[in-house]
Design a protein around this motif. Sequence first.
Motif, PDB file in Angstrom:
ATOM      1  N   TRP A  91       0.846  -1.194   0.000  1.00 10.49           N
ATOM      2  CA  TRP A  91       0.000   0.000   0.000  1.00 10.49           C
ATOM      3  C   TRP A  91       0.880   1.241   0.000  1.00 10.49           C
ATOM      4  O   TRP A  91       2.069   1.164   0.317  1.00 10.49           O
ATOM      5  CB  TRP A  91      -0.926  -0.011   1.220  1.00 10.49           C
ATOM      6  N   ARG A  92       0.296   2.404  -0.315  1.00 13.99           N
ATOM      7  CA  ARG A  92       1.083   3.648  -0.313  1.00 13.99           C
ATOM      8  C   ARG A  92       0.470   4.651   0.659  1.00 13.99           C
ATOM      9  O   ARG A  92       0.269   5.823   0.345  1.00 13.99           O
ATOM     10  CB  ARG A  92       1.188   4.212  -1.745  1.00 13.99           C
ATOM     11  N   ASP A  93       0.195   4.185   1.889  1.00 13.54           N
ATOM     12  CA  ASP A  93      -0.406   5.051   2.910  1.00 13.54           C
ATOM     13  C   ASP A  93       0.545   6.188   3.290  1.00 13.54           C
ATOM     14  O   ASP A  93       0.110   7.277   3.671  1.00 13.54           O
ATOM     15  CB  ASP A  93      -0.817   4.237   4.139  1.00 13.54           C
ATOM     16  N   ASP A  94       1.867   5.936   3.169  1.00  7.61           N
ATOM     17  CA  ASP A  94       2.848   6.979   3.473  1.00  7.61           C
ATOM     18  C   ASP A  94       2.660   8.187   2.540  1.00  7.61           C
ATOM     19  O   ASP A  94       2.667   9.334   2.976  1.00  7.61           O
ATOM     20  CB  ASP A  94       4.274   6.428   3.364  1.00  7.61           C
ATOM     21  N   PHE A  96      -0.070   8.976   0.948  1.00 12.98           N
ATOM     22  CA  PHE A  96      -1.369   9.576   1.271  1.00 12.98           C
ATOM     23  C   PHE A  96      -1.194  10.603   2.398  1.00 12.98           C
ATOM     24  O   PHE A  96      -1.656  11.742   2.304  1.00 12.98           O
ATOM     25  CB  PHE A  96      -2.349   8.479   1.668  1.00 12.98           C
ATOM     26  N   ALA A  97      -0.479  10.180   3.445  1.00 10.74           N
ATOM     27  CA  ALA A  97      -0.264  11.075   4.589  1.00 10.74           C
ATOM     28  C   ALA A  97       0.505  12.316   4.155  1.00 10.74           C
ATOM     29  O   ALA A  97       0.198  13.436   4.575  1.00 10.74           O
ATOM     30  CB  ALA A  97       0.483  10.330   5.697  1.00 10.74           C
ATOM     31  N   PRO A 331      -3.383   1.274  -5.112  1.00 12.66           N
ATOM     32  CA  PRO A 331      -2.835   1.820  -3.860  1.00 12.66           C
ATOM     33  C   PRO A 331      -2.569   3.327  -3.895  1.00 12.66           C
ATOM     34  O   PRO A 331      -2.374   3.930  -2.844  1.00 12.66           O
ATOM     35  CB  PRO A 331      -1.513   1.057  -3.707  1.00 12.66           C
ATOM     36  N   PRO A 335      -7.887   3.619  -3.078  1.00 12.89           N
ATOM     37  CA  PRO A 335      -7.686   2.390  -2.304  1.00 12.89           C
ATOM     38  C   PRO A 335      -8.991   1.799  -1.757  1.00 12.89           C
ATOM     39  O   PRO A 335      -9.075   1.441  -0.589  1.00 12.89           O
ATOM     40  CB  PRO A 335      -6.735   2.821  -1.180  1.00 12.89           C
TER      41      PRO A 335
END
Length: 425
Positions: A91-94, A96-97, A331, A335
């Motif tokens: 995932w690419r939550d970093d 996103f943040a 991602p 998502p």
Amino acid sequence: MRAADLVVEGASQVVTVAAGRAGPARGRAAMNDLGVVEHGAVAIRGGKVVGVGPTDDVRRAFRAKRRLDADGRCVLPGFVDAHTHPVFARWRDDEFARRCRGESYEAILAAGGGILASAKALEGTPEGALVSHLEAVFDQVLLHGTTTLEAKSGYGLTHEAEVKSLSALREAARSAPLTVVPTFLGAHALPAAYANRRAAYVRLVTDVMIPDVAKRRLAVFCDVFCEVGAFTIRESAAILRAAKRHGLLGKIHADEFGDSGGARLAARMKAVSAEHLGGTGPAGIRALARAGVVPVLLPTTSIFLKLPKKADARAMVDAGCAVALASDFNPGSSPTANLSLVAALGCSILGLTPEEAITAITRNAAAAVGLSDRAGSIAVGRPADLVVVDAVSYVAVPYRLGTNLVRDVVRHGDVVVRDGRRHAG
Ligand SMILES: [Zn+2]
């Protein structure tokens, strides 16, 4: 009395999405016609629908081995997600943040993020790990009522990693109770190694990857990201021509950020579908309608990336297009695989009616993946893919804004989700 393996009965409504009509629903009148049977039931035998009608009639006509009581809830066709990118390694939550804190997508991309970050992660991931990831994704997809899923490669960007992606997809699809339509998207982004050699990468796609993918029967469709910053109209045309020569059907990511002529290219190339279309103007919309290209609109992506332009869904419907909606599950920019949320945004952001939104995630989405005759409606003779939602009316699906109301899912006659949980069948 005839025999049935399973009868789904006691539904408040069976939404057939105008069963029996051939092909997609084009234009306003057709897209608003869902073919609702009040107090309905569905009889299934050998994985196929053998009867649809009022519960009393179906009970009289069929002797059922098993029954599924919808208990006053609404039954719809299994949802069809016509556009997803599920083959990724992390995932690419970093990112996103970081975007939420104000960094731009372009700055993140320049620092090695975005699609290229996904490609780097995928390169070092063994095929088996991708298969496990996909199995988990497919469970999520089923729990949200989707029984047919278009799935793209495109985070490989090398011959080897693209083949690995599509092989993992085939392996994961083999045991999962859903229909996966694989799409080769080698032209998703220009890989870093080809930064100054665009033509060489396009040739790798057209002369090496497409022939090999077609020979191994790893994909049904070929897609290309036709956009300023991705692939030009000329490059996209070359890729789709090569795909056609090797028997792959065409799809185009087009006009996501502006009117770059992608929709008109889709029409000229007789692509099955064109996706995104936020920037498509009146000429592009007319071309899509005339050529019978299915516009696949992706409202979760518009919201997630805060894109300035939204697809003109109303103009497309009114021009006589068979508009479809899809999740764009990936991602980076969407998502979620929740098609009920997509339908909700289709109404609240794109201006569709609830009926049009339901048609767009069933019958028209099936046309976008080349399965008009097999998915997206509940009709005698077709595979029995259907969902029971925890609501009296189908309007709840787009109305309840992202709530997963899916309670039961039947795929090819097997109950694969029961009371909101995966079920062995
Ligand atoms: Zn996409």
